[in-house]
Design an enzyme around this catalytic site. Structure first.
Site, PDB file in Angstrom:
ATOM      1  N   LYS A 118      33.313  16.747  32.469  1.00 27.59           N
ATOM      2  CA  LYS A 118      34.568  16.369  33.120  1.00 27.59           C
ATOM      3  C   LYS A 118      34.345  15.370  34.256  1.00 27.59           C
ATOM      4  O   LYS A 118      35.176  14.502  34.485  1.00 27.59           O
ATOM      5  CB  LYS A 118      35.308  17.610  33.630  1.00 27.59           C
ATOM      6  CG  LYS A 118      35.901  18.425  32.491  1.00 27.59           C
ATOM      7  CD  LYS A 118      36.992  19.366  32.921  1.00 27.59           C
ATOM      8  CE  LYS A 118      37.643  20.001  31.691  1.00 27.59           C
ATOM      9  NZ  LYS A 118      38.630  21.005  31.985  1.00 27.59           N
ATOM     10  N   LYS A 210      35.667  18.519  20.965  1.00 29.35           N
ATOM     11  CA  LYS A 210      36.629  19.620  20.843  1.00 29.35           C
ATOM     12  C   LYS A 210      38.050  19.127  21.069  1.00 29.35           C
ATOM     13  O   LYS A 210      38.275  18.146  21.789  1.00 29.35           O
ATOM     14  CB  LYS A 210      36.280  20.780  21.779  1.00 29.35           C
ATOM     15  CG  LYS A 210      36.697  20.611  23.196  1.00 29.35           C
ATOM     16  CD  LYS A 210      36.634  21.942  23.949  1.00 29.35           C
ATOM     17  CE  LYS A 210      37.172  21.694  25.351  1.00 29.35           C
ATOM     18  NZ  LYS A 210      37.960  22.720  25.936  1.00 29.35           N
ATOM     19  N   LYS A 213      43.235  19.131  25.830  1.00 26.53           N
ATOM     20  CA  LYS A 213      44.506  18.689  26.425  1.00 26.53           C
ATOM     21  C   LYS A 213      44.390  17.283  26.996  1.00 26.53           C
ATOM     22  O   LYS A 213      45.356  16.544  27.042  1.00 26.53           O
ATOM     23  CB  LYS A 213      44.882  19.607  27.597  1.00 26.53           C
ATOM     24  CG  LYS A 213      45.048  21.067  27.263  1.00 26.53           C
ATOM     25  CD  LYS A 213      45.662  21.745  28.487  1.00 26.53           C
ATOM     26  CE  LYS A 213      45.560  23.241  28.418  1.00 26.53           C
ATOM     27  NZ  LYS A 213      44.452  23.782  29.200  1.00 26.53           N
TER      28      LYS A 213
HETATM   29  N1  AQP Z   1      39.370  23.251  21.160  1.00 26.19           N
HETATM   30  C1  AQP Z   1      39.390  24.546  21.458  1.00 26.19           C
HETATM   31  N2  AQP Z   1      39.091  25.477  20.516  1.00 26.19           N
HETATM   32  C2  AQP Z   1      39.119  26.806  20.795  1.00 26.19           C
HETATM   33  N3  AQP Z   1      39.456  27.284  22.011  1.00 26.19           N
HETATM   34  C3  AQP Z   1      39.785  26.395  22.978  1.00 26.19           C
HETATM   35  N4  AQP Z   1      40.161  26.534  24.254  1.00 26.19           N
HETATM   36  C4  AQP Z   1      40.367  25.318  24.802  1.00 26.19           C
HETATM   37  N5  AQP Z   1      40.139  24.364  23.907  1.00 26.19           N
HETATM   38  C5  AQP Z   1      39.765  24.988  22.758  1.00 26.19           C
HETATM   39  C6  AQP Z   1      40.315  27.825  24.903  1.00 26.19           C
HETATM   40  O1  AQP Z   1      41.633  27.905  25.423  1.00 26.19           O
HETATM   41  C7  AQP Z   1      41.595  28.697  26.617  1.00 26.19           C
HETATM   42  C8  AQP Z   1      42.319  27.978  27.695  1.00 26.19           C
HETATM   43  O2  AQP Z   1      41.636  26.786  28.009  1.00 26.19           O
HETATM   44  P1  AQP Z   1      41.908  26.100  29.396  1.00 26.19           P
HETATM   45  O3  AQP Z   1      43.207  25.473  29.386  1.00 26.19           O
HETATM   46  O4  AQP Z   1      41.781  27.057  30.492  1.00 26.19           O
HETATM   47  O5  AQP Z   1      40.737  25.105  29.615  1.00 26.19           O
HETATM   48  P2  AQP Z   1      39.940  24.103  28.724  1.00 26.19           P
HETATM   49  O6  AQP Z   1      38.922  24.812  27.933  1.00 26.19           O
HETATM   50  O7  AQP Z   1      39.398  23.090  29.654  1.00 26.19           O
HETATM   51  O8  AQP Z   1      41.031  23.500  27.769  1.00 26.19           O
HETATM   52  P3  AQP Z   1      41.280  22.084  27.221  1.00 26.19           P
HETATM   53  O9  AQP Z   1      42.480  22.220  26.419  1.00 26.19           O
HETATM   54  O10 AQP Z   1      40.116  21.526  26.529  1.00 26.19           O
HETATM   55  O11 AQP Z   1      41.605  21.201  28.465  1.00 26.19           O
HETATM   56  P4  AQP Z   1      40.840  19.960  29.082  1.00 26.19           P
HETATM   57  O12 AQP Z   1      41.225  18.814  28.266  1.00 26.19           O
HETATM   58  O13 AQP Z   1      41.396  19.907  30.463  1.00 26.19           O
HETATM   59  O14 AQP Z   1      39.389  20.256  29.042  1.00 26.19           O
HETATM   60  C9  AQP Z   1      40.133  28.969  26.938  1.00 26.19           C
HETATM   61  O15 AQP Z   1      39.799  30.276  26.499  1.00 26.19           O
HETATM   62  C10 AQP Z   1      39.401  27.952  26.116  1.00 26.19           C
HETATM   63  O16 AQP Z   1      38.107  28.386  25.733  1.00 26.19           O
END
Ligand code: AQP
Length: 347
Positions: A118, A210, A213
């Site tokens: 990040k 992966k 968001k």
């Molecule tokens: N691609 C994914 N596959 C499976 N699980 C996922 N999670 C996130 N992306 C995937 C799971 O969703 C939960 C919430 O995630 P979060 O919003 O707290 O944080 P994150 O992992 O940083 O999510 P994003 O969507 O990928 O956001 P950005 O783009 O900001 O990095 C967690 O249990 C996570 O494992």
């Protein structure tokens, strides 16, 4: 050797950073719903994590907090029998995070791959909050002495850190823990629950990344609020290779995009990848993709519809969060008071 036994309790959170997607749903939210049958659960909209990368405009953050809450409810999380709340309303999270800032070692945090991903090349300019995020995450879990944490595969390393923090606290303060009247360990070692065929849903545009968001390409993910036409279009445009689907899971090796789409199909229909291949092995993506798109629409449309209805009732959502925060605090406060006693803070 400690023989402390802890009441089983589930905690997990989702960041309100917008663009809630299929990965969040299959990797986390679906599991939240299932665990309600067997455990006492706390599900948290982790809004303090959502300001670690960028500070969002206040009206956008509020909307995103309500959207995550609406997704929980629409997917089947039950706020009456379990606890649904937003992190910033329970100050014990931040209070315990400070203690953990003093327990965790800089070397431990330096190893966190998510920070590296990040912060990218601009590490010097990343916020201190982004760096210490895993300590707050450990506090989120341990403020409730939670024993089980359903998460996607990307959170595995952060969970290991939470266990390291709990272990160090238990060991370094063992004498104080005992003299405050606690038998054995003070914190449980929380177990990650990372199960099923969609623990890491990948980008629809690049099977090595992966689904996320923050991916600038909206085509890379299925958003929970996408309408049927958009889901169909995104599935149609999903990257694949030129081969037919294999008849066994071994044949998915080295075919990241095919593996991802089969995994999504399996998770959405709650069957194994092999069962999917029993039906689609030998078929072309031109046959498989429309079936997958239809399955995604059937599953996600009612959720999107209910989310939209709930989003039109912000007062109802805010009441749920306030009520949940009150219930969460009744668990976290006595734990935090014990921690203050153990550390020697006068209260
Ligand atoms: N691609 C994914 N596959 C499976 N699980 C996922 N999670 C996130 N992306 C995937 C799971 O969703 C939960 C919430 O995630 P979060 O919003 O707290 O944080 P994150 O992992 O940083 O999510 P994003 O969507 O990928 O956001 P950005 O783009 O900001 O990095 C967690 O249990 C996570 O494992």
């Amino acid at each position: 050797m400690s023989h402390t036994s802890f009441e089983q309790r589930v905690f997990s959170g989702v960041q309100p950073t917008g663009n809630l997607h299929l990965g969040n749903y299959l990797g986390a939210i679906v599991k939240f719903v299932a665990l309600q049958e067997t455990h006492n659960c706390l599900y948290c909209v982790v809004d303090q994590h959502a300001i670690t990368a960028d500070i969002q405009p206040p009206n956008v953050l509020k909307n995103n907090i309500r959207e995550v809450t609406a997704a929980f409810l629409a997917a089947g999380v039950d706020p009456k029998n379990h606890i649904v709340f937003n992190q910033s309303q329970v100050s014990e999270h931040a209070e315990l995070a400070w203690v953990f800032n003093c327990i965790a070692r800089i070397g431990w945090l330096n190893r966190m791959t998510q920070f590296k991903d990040k912060a990218g090349k601009n590490k010097e300019n990343a916020s201190v909050g982004l760096f210490s995020y895993p300590n707050l995450m450990a506090a989120d879990i341990l403020a409730y002495k939670a024993t089980h944490v359903p998460v996607g595969d990307d959170q595995k390393q952060h969970l290991e850190l939470a266990r390291d923090i709990a272990t160090k606290f238990n060991q370094d303060l063992a004498e104080a823990i005992r003299s405050c009247g606690h038998e054995g360990d003070f914190f449980p070692l929380p177990e990650p629950l990372i199960q099923g065929s969609a623990t890491r849903v990948m980008s629809l545009r690049d099977g090595s990344k992966k689904m996320s968001k923050s991916d600038p390409s909206d085509l890379s993910r299925i958003n929970l609020l996408d309408d049927a036409d958009t889901i169909m279009k995104k599935m149609r445009k999903a990257k694949t290779d030129a081969e037919a689907l294999p008849s066994g899971v071994d044949g998915l090796q080295g075919r990241a995009e095919a593996d991802n789409l089969v995994g999504i199909f399996a998770a959405l229909s709650n069957i194994s990848k092999q069962s999917v291949l029993n039906d689609f092995g030998g078929k072309q993506f031109s046959d498989f993709k429309p079936a997958l798109a239809e399955l995604a629409v059937t599953t996600l449309s009612p959720i999107a519809c209910e989310m939209k209805r709930l989003m039109n009732e912000p007062d109802y959502i805010d009441d749920i969060l306030r009520d949940g925060a009150h219930k969460a605090k009744t668990i976290a406060r006595p734990i935090m008071d014990d921690i203050k006693d153990i550390l020697g803070f006068i209260r």
